[in-house]
Design a protein around this motif. Structure first.
Motif, mmCIF file in Angstrom:
data_model
loop_
_atom_site.group_PDB
_atom_site.id
_atom_site.type_symbol
_atom_site.label_atom_id
_atom_site.label_comp_id
_atom_site.label_asym_id
_atom_site.label_seq_id
_atom_site.Cartn_x
_atom_site.Cartn_y
_atom_site.Cartn_z
ATOM 1 N N ALA A 46 0.832 -1.197 0.000
ATOM 2 C CA ALA A 46 0.000 0.000 0.000
ATOM 3 C C ALA A 46 0.872 1.254 0.000
ATOM 4 O O ALA A 46 0.546 2.255 -0.645
ATOM 5 N N THR A 47 1.989 1.187 0.725
ATOM 6 C CA THR A 47 2.923 2.316 0.753
ATOM 7 C C THR A 47 3.523 2.550 -0.630
ATOM 8 O O THR A 47 3.610 3.688 -1.099
ATOM 9 N N PHE A 48 3.924 1.447 -1.287
ATOM 10 C CA PHE A 48 4.460 1.575 -2.654
ATOM 11 C C PHE A 48 3.425 2.198 -3.568
ATOM 12 O O PHE A 48 3.732 3.098 -4.368
ATOM 13 N N ASN A 49 2.169 1.714 -3.505
ATOM 14 C CA ASN A 49 1.120 2.250 -4.374
ATOM 15 C C ASN A 49 0.899 3.733 -4.121
ATOM 16 O O ASN A 49 0.657 4.508 -5.051
ATOM 17 N N ASP A 50 0.969 4.135 -2.845
ATOM 18 C CA ASP A 50 0.792 5.539 -2.504
ATOM 19 C C ASP A 50 1.898 6.393 -3.139
ATOM 20 O O ASP A 50 1.627 7.430 -3.762
ATOM 21 N N ILE A 51 3.147 5.936 -3.018
ATOM 22 C CA ILE A 51 4.280 6.683 -3.582
ATOM 23 C C ILE A 51 4.246 6.652 -5.108
ATOM 24 O O ILE A 51 4.435 7.682 -5.771
ATOM 25 N N PHE A 52 3.978 5.464 -5.679
ATOM 26 C CA PHE A 52 3.957 5.326 -7.136
ATOM 27 C C PHE A 52 2.833 6.160 -7.736
ATOM 28 O O PHE A 52 3.002 6.794 -8.784
ATOM 29 N N GLY A 53 1.671 6.187 -7.068
ATOM 30 C CA GLY A 53 0.556 6.988 -7.561
ATOM 31 C C GLY A 53 0.888 8.467 -7.572
ATOM 32 O O GLY A 53 0.546 9.186 -8.522
ATOM 33 N N LYS A 54 1.579 8.931 -6.533
ATOM 34 C CA LYS A 54 1.973 10.345 -6.492
ATOM 35 C C LYS A 54 3.039 10.656 -7.529
ATOM 36 O O LYS A 54 3.046 11.742 -8.128
ATOM 37 N N PHE A 55 3.931 9.682 -7.765
ATOM 38 C CA PHE A 55 4.941 9.876 -8.804
ATOM 39 C C PHE A 55 4.277 9.974 -10.183
ATOM 40 O O PHE A 55 4.647 10.823 -11.005
ATOM 41 N N LEU A 56 3.286 9.120 -10.437
ATOM 42 C CA LEU A 56 2.566 9.176 -11.705
ATOM 43 C C LEU A 56 1.866 10.515 -11.881
ATOM 44 O O LEU A 56 1.883 11.103 -12.967
ATOM 45 N N SER A 57 1.245 11.000 -10.812
ATOM 46 C CA SER A 57 0.574 12.299 -10.886
ATOM 47 C C SER A 57 1.565 13.406 -11.222
ATOM 48 O O SER A 57 1.234 14.354 -11.941
ATOM 49 N N PHE A 58 2.794 13.273 -10.701
ATOM 50 C CA PHE A 58 3.831 14.259 -10.985
ATOM 51 C C PHE A 58 4.292 14.194 -12.436
ATOM 52 O O PHE A 58 4.483 15.228 -13.098
ATOM 53 N N VAL A 59 4.463 12.981 -12.967
ATOM 54 C CA VAL A 59 5.107 12.826 -14.266
ATOM 55 C C VAL A 59 4.130 12.917 -15.437
ATOM 56 O O VAL A 59 4.543 13.206 -16.566
ATOM 57 N N VAL A 60 2.834 12.696 -15.205
ATOM 58 C CA VAL A 60 1.865 12.693 -16.305
ATOM 59 C C VAL A 60 1.845 14.011 -17.087
ATOM 60 O O VAL A 60 1.863 13.990 -18.326
ATOM 61 N N PRO A 61 1.802 15.188 -16.436
ATOM 62 C CA PRO A 61 1.857 16.429 -17.228
ATOM 63 C C PRO A 61 3.126 16.542 -18.068
ATOM 64 O O PRO A 61 3.097 17.068 -19.190
ATOM 65 N N LEU A 62 4.239 16.019 -17.552
ATOM 66 C CA LEU A 62 5.489 16.049 -18.317
ATOM 67 C C LEU A 62 5.397 15.099 -19.514
ATOM 68 O O LEU A 62 5.927 15.394 -20.594
ATOM 69 N N ILE A 63 4.748 13.946 -19.323
ATOM 70 C CA ILE A 63 4.554 12.997 -20.427
ATOM 71 C C ILE A 63 3.740 13.647 -21.539
ATOM 72 O O ILE A 63 4.076 13.550 -22.727
ATOM 73 N N ILE A 64 2.659 14.320 -21.161
ATOM 74 C CA ILE A 64 1.809 14.965 -22.162
ATOM 75 C C ILE A 64 2.590 16.025 -22.935
ATOM 76 O O ILE A 64 2.574 16.066 -24.168
ATOM 77 N N THR A 65 3.314 16.870 -22.211
ATOM 78 C CA THR A 65 4.094 17.923 -22.864
ATOM 79 C C THR A 65 5.187 17.335 -23.749
ATOM 80 O O THR A 65 5.393 17.771 -24.886
ATOM 81 N N GLY A 66 5.871 16.307 -23.243
ATOM 82 C CA GLY A 66 6.990 15.720 -23.977
ATOM 83 C C GLY A 66 6.590 14.934 -25.201
ATOM 84 O O GLY A 66 7.373 14.843 -26.158
ATOM 85 N N LEU A 67 5.378 14.371 -25.206
ATOM 86 C CA LEU A 67 4.947 13.558 -26.347
ATOM 87 C C LEU A 67 4.075 14.341 -27.334
ATOM 88 O O LEU A 67 4.229 14.214 -28.545
ATOM 89 N N VAL A 68 3.152 15.131 -26.815
ATOM 90 C CA VAL A 68 2.190 15.809 -27.694
ATOM 91 C C VAL A 68 2.836 16.978 -28.446
ATOM 92 O O VAL A 68 2.562 17.183 -29.634
ATOM 93 N N THR A 69 3.715 17.728 -27.781
ATOM 94 C CA THR A 69 4.336 18.892 -28.432
ATOM 95 C C THR A 69 5.085 18.505 -29.710
ATOM 96 O O THR A 69 4.839 19.086 -30.778
ATOM 97 N N PRO A 70 6.018 17.522 -29.666
ATOM 98 C CA PRO A 70 6.705 17.134 -30.910
ATOM 99 C C PRO A 70 5.753 16.551 -31.946
ATOM 100 O O PRO A 70 5.961 16.735 -33.149
ATOM 101 N N ALA A 71 4.711 15.838 -31.488
ATOM 102 C CA ALA A 71 3.765 15.238 -32.434
ATOM 103 C C ALA A 71 3.052 16.311 -33.251
ATOM 104 O O ALA A 71 2.899 16.192 -34.469
ATOM 105 N N ILE A 72 2.610 17.377 -32.591
ATOM 106 C CA ILE A 72 1.925 18.465 -33.293
ATOM 107 C C ILE A 72 2.870 19.150 -34.269
ATOM 108 O O ILE A 72 2.512 19.443 -35.417
#
Length: 422
Positions: A46-72
């Motif tokens: 449960a501790t891992f899931n809590d940390i991993f979930g927060k890490f995903l929340s942190f990195v998702v906006p960066l994923i969108i910016t890093g993938l969508v910008t070059p695609a456009i």
């Protein structure tokens, strides 16, 4: 006998490399161990899931910016007439898949999933959830919607200004994001799924969730078949040929994609099938590599069907405005999704949590369902590419032909595909 032994060893080695194997194993182990492990033994996961979930929340906006910008940028830079026609057809197909799934699910889910709501899925084990430290946070640099708007502004702006130097920085940023996805997020997804199903099993929700998953997976598979019939009916009408014959002509590509679960790996077979279906080689060579990365109708059907099912399980009435925005943005995110196992559902996390407000447990179940039928979605994607090739071939009427003009468009499509896949 020795050859049979080698084949068995090779089979299991290949299985151990697949995300599907580890996700299925995570679900089974989570279901079994959740019944026997005490609460204190579940706390580390449960501790891992809590940390991993927060890490995903942190990195998702960066994923969108890093993938969508070059695609456009890369799509805008390759502005040939037939490239734009192909993109419009592919995106329209994806939108039909998304909105069609929403409409049919709205009609069938009330009876199909009747009595199978799990309203407390967001916190399946209060005893474990209460042990989490609420002070530990990993705040995103910016929100998901900010990331989407930023990606559009930067992508379109760099296209208009022809800012190649700035674009090179974003290409390198995309490489960095791909490393994060392939080396950190995707390998840890099975452990994340294990922790979620461990919690659900502990709280007695596992059976309800699995029953719903099974029903929705069958529903999504049927929709992929319907989508292919619609695509080839339209292609058949325009090309004045038997749609079932044209669909059968792509059977090798379909079954190859079932085995590889990769649109890119299936491209040679898809090309051969498209040519055998009467598509000019120059058009097939242009459309198929491009659509391998921008046409994901099958993936859109799966994600939309699963997202609606989870909302129904939670007792959430889908908001029409949010669902409309979700499907439109999902189509764009699918264009930029990395071509790796689990890449599409990883990229889709931004719109799932940013627009539909999905929790980490809900996203974990999305991963499990998506991976379970990943091959069928891929097979639908590549087979649908053949229908788009027939349509473009009919509309072009030989205007692509052969020679330098055709080669230019082929090079553009291949360059764009490579750019999106990273």
């Amino acid at each position: 006998m020795a050859n049979e032994q080698k084949e068995k060893v090779s089979f299991w080695k290949n299985m151990l490399r697949t995300l599907l194997f580890w996700v299925v194993l995570a679900i089974i182990l989570g279901a079994l161990l959740g019944q026997i492990l005490p609460t204190w033994a579940i706390v580390p996961f449960a501790t891992f899931n809590d940390i991993f979930g927060k890490f995903l929340s942190f990195v998702v906006p960066l994923i969108i910016t890093g993938l969508v910008t070059p695609a456009i940028f890369e799509l805008g830079k390759s502005g040939g007439k037939w490239l734009l026609v192909t993109v419009v057809i592919a995106y329209s197909s994806t939108m039909v898949a998304g909105f069609g799934t929403w409409g049919i699910a709205s009609l069938l889910y009330p009876s199909l999933l009747s009595g199978q709501q799990v309203p407390d899925l967001a916190t399946p084990e209060n005893a474990v959830a209460s042990l989490m430290d609420p002070s530990f946070t990993i705040d995103p640099v910016f929100g998901v919607m900010t990331a989407l708007v930023l990606a559009f502004v930067l992508g379109l702006g760099m296209t208009a200004a022809r800012a190649e130097k700035l674009m090179n920085i974003f290409r390198e940023f995309r490489e960095l994001i791909m490393i994060v996805i392939t080396k950190a997020i995707v390998p840890l997804l099975p452990l994340h799924v294990f922790g979620i199903f461990l919690n659900m099993s502990k709280s007695g929700q596992f059976v309800d969730v699995i029953v719903v998953m099974a029903k929705v997976i069958v529903f999504a598979f049927i929709l992929t078949v319907v989508m292919l019939l619609l695509q080839y009916t339209l292609a058949g009408i325009l090309a004045k040929r038997n749609p079932l014959s044209a669909l059968w002509g792509m059977s090798d590509a379909y079954f190859t994609a079932l085995g590889t679960a990769s649109s890119a790996a299936t491209i040679p077979v898809t090309l051969r099938c498209a040519r055998n279906n009467g598509v000019q080689p120059a058009i097939a060579d242009f459309v198929i590599p491009l659509c391998a990365t921008i046409h994901l109708a099958g993936s859109t059907i799966k994600i939309t069907a699963f997202a609606l099912a989870l909302q129904y399980m939670m007792g959430i009435t889908p908001d029409p405005a949010k669902m409309t925005a979700f499907i439109f943005m999902l189509g764009i995110i699918m264009v930029a999704a990395p071509g790796v196992p689990g890449g599409a559902i990883t990229a889709a996390q931004g719109v799932l949590q940013g627009i539909l407000a999905f929790t980490d447990p809900m996203y974990g179940i999305m991963v499990a369902m998506y991976v379970a039928v990943d091959s069928f979605g891929t097979a639908t994607n590549v087979t649908g590419d053949g229908a788009i090739a027939i349509i473009v071939n009919t509309l072009a009427k030989g205007s692509l032909g052969t020679g330098s003009s055709a080669e230019k468009y082929v090079q553009e499509s291949e360059s764009y595909a490579k750019g999106i896949d990273g």
